[in-house]
Design an enzyme around this catalytic site. Sequence first.
Site, PDB file in Angstrom:
ATOM      1  N   TRP A 133       0.826  -1.203   0.000  1.00  0.00           N
ATOM      2  CA  TRP A 133       0.000   0.000   0.000  1.00  0.00           C
ATOM      3  C   TRP A 133       0.864   1.258   0.000  1.00  0.00           C
ATOM      4  O   TRP A 133       0.520   2.274  -0.607  1.00  0.00           O
ATOM      5  CB  TRP A 133      -0.908   0.003   1.226  1.00  0.00           C
ATOM      6  CG  TRP A 133      -1.708   1.252   1.431  1.00  0.00           C
ATOM      7  CD1 TRP A 133      -2.928   1.547   0.903  1.00  0.00           C
ATOM      8  CD2 TRP A 133      -1.354   2.398   2.232  1.00  0.00           C
ATOM      9  NE1 TRP A 133      -3.350   2.785   1.317  1.00  0.00           N
ATOM     10  CE2 TRP A 133      -2.401   3.332   2.128  1.00  0.00           C
ATOM     11  CE3 TRP A 133      -0.251   2.721   3.028  1.00  0.00           C
ATOM     12  CZ2 TRP A 133      -2.380   4.561   2.791  1.00  0.00           C
ATOM     13  CZ3 TRP A 133      -0.226   3.932   3.682  1.00  0.00           C
ATOM     14  CH2 TRP A 133      -1.279   4.833   3.562  1.00  0.00           C
ATOM     15  N   HIS A 134       2.029   1.186   0.643  1.00  0.00           N
ATOM     16  CA  HIS A 134       2.893   2.366   0.742  1.00  0.00           C
ATOM     17  C   HIS A 134       3.561   2.713  -0.578  1.00  0.00           C
ATOM     18  O   HIS A 134       3.921   3.887  -0.785  1.00  0.00           O
ATOM     19  CB  HIS A 134       3.963   2.149   1.814  1.00  0.00           C
ATOM     20  CG  HIS A 134       3.460   2.328   3.212  1.00  0.00           C
ATOM     21  ND1 HIS A 134       2.852   1.314   3.911  1.00  0.00           N
ATOM     22  CD2 HIS A 134       3.464   3.404   4.035  1.00  0.00           C
ATOM     23  CE1 HIS A 134       2.519   1.754   5.111  1.00  0.00           C
ATOM     24  NE2 HIS A 134       2.861   3.019   5.214  1.00  0.00           N
ATOM     25  N   GLY A 135       3.760   1.772  -1.445  1.00  0.00           N
ATOM     26  CA  GLY A 135       4.414   2.112  -2.698  1.00  0.00           C
ATOM     27  C   GLY A 135       4.650   0.918  -3.589  1.00  0.00           C
ATOM     28  O   GLY A 135       4.662  -0.235  -3.134  1.00  0.00           O
ATOM     29  N   PHE A 193       2.492   8.547  -0.774  1.00  0.00           N
ATOM     30  CA  PHE A 193       1.694   7.340  -0.637  1.00  0.00           C
ATOM     31  C   PHE A 193       0.223   7.599  -0.906  1.00  0.00           C
ATOM     32  O   PHE A 193      -0.548   6.666  -1.000  1.00  0.00           O
ATOM     33  CB  PHE A 193       1.861   6.744   0.766  1.00  0.00           C
ATOM     34  CG  PHE A 193       3.316   6.528   1.145  1.00  0.00           C
ATOM     35  CD1 PHE A 193       4.191   5.982   0.230  1.00  0.00           C
ATOM     36  CD2 PHE A 193       3.774   6.895   2.387  1.00  0.00           C
ATOM     37  CE1 PHE A 193       5.531   5.788   0.566  1.00  0.00           C
ATOM     38  CE2 PHE A 193       5.103   6.714   2.733  1.00  0.00           C
ATOM     39  CZ  PHE A 193       5.979   6.152   1.824  1.00  0.00           C
TER      40      PHE A 193
END
Length: 489
Positions: A340-342, A489
């Site tokens: 989800w962060h990258g 993000f």
Amino acid sequence: MNFISKEYAVFFAVAFVGWWALALIRPSFARAGGRLPAGWPRILFLLVMSYGFYAAWDWRYLPLIFGSSTVDFLLARAIDHEKDARRRKALLTITVVLNLGFLGFFKYADFTVENARLLWSFLSGHDVGAAEPLRLLPPVGISFFTFESMSYVIDVYRGDLPAHRSYFRYLLFVSFFPHLVAGPIVRPRDLLPQLERVPTLTSPDGAEAMFVIAIGLLKKVVIADQLAIHLVDRVFERPENFSALETLAGVYGYAVQIYCDFSGYSDIAIGSALLLGVRFPPNFNAPYSATNLADFWHRWHISLSTWLRDYLYIPLGGNRGAPWKTYRNNMLTMVLGGLWHGAAWTYVFWGFLHGLGLGVTRFVQRSREEAGAPKGKPLMPRPLAVFLTFNYVCLAWIFFRAPTFGTAVRVLEQIGTLTTFHPNLPPVVIALLALGLLSQFLPRAAYDRLRGTFGSMPAPVQGAMLFVVAVVLHEAASVKAVPFVYFQF
């Protein structure tokens, strides 16, 4: 429009004055033949301001946030009115597919194509050539507003929340500018009822808001930015140029930087919302004082960790069933949380390390309970538990911060040299690093007393203190503003 920019100060002043002016003249609208429901002028005003705030980043993505919010609002109402279980599930599936589809396309398209190419090259035994990247610039905040809007529809499907009646209030819930681009991920049950009520702003709330904003700005500009510029960025760019001690300080510096950067943003968001009569839940609680990884995730980015728990970990089965299923669910949740962060394998590996650590923590706790140890009895002295947890978190941060696995390995190799010369650690950097770490152990009661003391001061004294903060911020600010870490993000 950065929270620490002059443009945001002007923008917020306009939003503040307009919002409260419309709140004050609310009764005159209510008397206008009843044709306009009370509160609509200020809701529409703040909605326009929030869309303007988002447009300042990139106006081309306004149709995306407007369209996805509208679709989720209509689908939630359809789910609420539908009685057939299969149709309800089909409507929910449409919501999840659309939201994750938007997120996946804008954020992970190039990542998916490139990894598919590498896999096909491996399986076929020859290089199939690089695909032309789409080079899409992900809409700022897409991960946050996608999760918020999707959670609303899921709550309606579960029966935890009735479908909201006001279309414009729902649009404002998703786009409300304090939390729009980097959170906190505010639940619909927390924000929508507040948008229904007539807003109020008391003197204690105003003082608390200004105090929290000032603390957030100090965290960001004085600690996070200075550590980034004078230590962290240099170490992670060329770790081989630094001693083991300096590299380790750079890793610890990043731990402090990302905390002060993101919690500072959350403080400014919370304070900005409070000045508009809206209270957000806290998003951080001294995470580096945690005694294990489970405790860390109860304290770090609380809005995300609880979202992952309620909408991913528990639906996967949580801690129900066989122990191996709990470990599997922990690992899947954290790996997907890393993704989800990258769109990079370094983020996935960061999630893997946390999933592994949570699994080990749960295994030890379960083993001790089965052996008859009293529940809640600490495994080791608290200082040692905090030390080990913090250093494991910092190990994971290396992969989170490093642009590639190669850079992360070079950082670890440099720490392994055990060299101790430190010309790149001036006293001011050491002081900021120490301040950031020691602040984790400030008793909550002491912080509350400090905030209360500020709130009880006469307005001129408060103004003088805020002026001093403004001077400090001006002197500490770098020529080029350092972007908030979580904006990406």
